[in-house]
Design an enzyme around this catalytic site. Structure first.
Site, PDB file in Angstrom:
ATOM      1  N   SER A 185       6.257   4.503  -7.334  1.00 34.19           N
ATOM      2  CA  SER A 185       6.776   5.606  -6.135  1.00 34.19           C
ATOM      3  C   SER A 185       7.087   4.849  -4.969  1.00 34.19           C
ATOM      4  O   SER A 185       7.768   3.704  -5.226  1.00 34.19           O
ATOM      5  CB  SER A 185       4.618   4.756  -5.250  1.00 34.19           C
ATOM      6  N   TYR A 209      -1.524   0.248  -1.784  1.00 37.79           N
ATOM      7  CA  TYR A 209      -1.152   1.282  -2.815  1.00 37.79           C
ATOM      8  C   TYR A 209       0.424   0.845  -3.097  1.00 37.79           C
ATOM      9  O   TYR A 209       0.658   0.986  -4.293  1.00 37.79           O
ATOM     10  CB  TYR A 209      -0.814   2.741  -2.321  1.00 37.79           C
TER      11      TYR A 209
END
Length: 335
Positions: free
Chosen positions: A127, A152
């Site tokens: 990501s 995350y």
């Protein structure tokens, strides 16, 4: 080619599975239909891929160690794309355990399945969030990314480190893809474009964080899928010029690679909202709010390595991608 795709009912996983099936590959689709967001949307996505004879639908959580072990042993995939993960920066503040289970334990099970079953190449979703506190733009895979701002992001950075270890120890070729703000038809309902469209059509105000001063490298779903397929077809190789004295974070002397997949063209959030307003033919009422915890103000992908190694650069304009999303949204929800 037989490809195991985790997260096959997800936004990217479904679109990727369709492309692979259309070109004649066999797809083993793994998904648990997690209720993090609307399960019926996931089921509708699956209907598209289940129409192909080459698609196998497995209802399985990647954190299920024995289930994943059995799936790898039975289907013997040649290549694997891991897209299953607990997504979302903000939700990681509310429910960190979900990220440990799926993104760490689950990814470990995927790595073990690849290791023990002769998988030729593992491609996995990282990501743009891994860039965290970095402020040098555009973000480069050759930058240090040791300062994540959310669990995350930390879990995705951990995936890259875990993959490198398996590349080093077992010579498993792995490629991590840092996706930049993916949007388009069949998207996730928890993401801004979906939330904004729904609110505008229901005459509700939209929440605009950081007072609209975000810039995002919005990347259209078809561009993401094209990038994934090009990478999947070219297993990672060691970098012969890599040096431990001056280690490059994006490559290795192991068969390990990292790529950004972004549009290489950051767009102001207010411009993005303007494109949506134009496509909907309706102006949004805006609730201007401060920056949320865990968020970064800007993202901007350096894609030089993707262009050099894969001959590919995403190019869909935000105006076109948002219009395609709105057309799909109106048709799907009959609004």
């Amino acid at each position: 080619m037989r490809v195991l795709v985790t997260g096959a009912a997800g936004f990217i996983g479904s679109a990727l599975s369709l492309r692979l099936l259309e070109r004649g590959d066999e797809v083993i689709g793994v998904d648990c239909l997690d209720p993090y967001y609307d399960v019926s949307l996931k089921e509708k996505r699956l209907e598209r891929t289940k129409a192909y004879d080459g698609f196998t639908d497995l209802r399985l959580r990647i954190e299920d160690r024995e289930g994943m072990k059995a799936a790898f042993a039975k289907y013997q995939p040649q290549r694997v794309v891991n897209l299953a993960a607990q997504a979302g920066v903000r939700y990681s503040i509310e429910n960190p355990a979900a990220y440990v289970d799926s993104n760490l334990v689950g990814f470990g099970n995927v790595l073990e399945g690849c290791r023990h079953n002769g998988v030729e190449h593992l491609v996995y979703a990282s990501s743009s969030s891994v860039y965290g506190a970095n402020t040098e733009m555009p973000f480069s895979i050759h930058d240090n990314v040791d300062h994540p701002l959310s669990l995350y992001a930390a879990s995705k950075k951990a995936n890259e480190l875990m993959a490198h270890t398996y590349g080093h120890l077992y010579r498993l070729p792995t490629t991590g893809l840092r996706f930049f703000t993916v949007y388009g038809p069949w998207g996730r309902p928890d993401m801004a474009l979906f939330l904004f469209a729904k609110a505008i059509l229901e005459d509700r105000p939209i929440d605009v964080f950081n007072y609209g001063n975000h810039r995002r490298d919005f990347t259209y779903i078809d561009d993401i899928v094209e990038g994934v397929i090009r990478v999947l077809d070219k297993p990672a190789q060691p970098n012969p010029d890599w040096s431990g004295a001056s280690p490059d974070p994006g490559t290795s002397n192991a068969p390990f690679r990292i790529y950004n997949i972004g549009n290489n063209s950051p767009v102001e959030l207010m411009t993005y909202i303007g494109a949506l307003e134009k496509a909907l033919g309706k102006e949004a009422r805006k609730n201007m709010l401060p920056l949320q915890p865990g968020d970064v103000p800007d993202t901007y992908a350096n894609v030089d390595d993707l262009v050099a190694d894969m001959g590919y650069k995403p190019e869909t304009r935000v105006e076109d991608g948002v219009a395609n999303f709105v057309a799909w949204y109106r048709d799907f929800y009959k609004v």
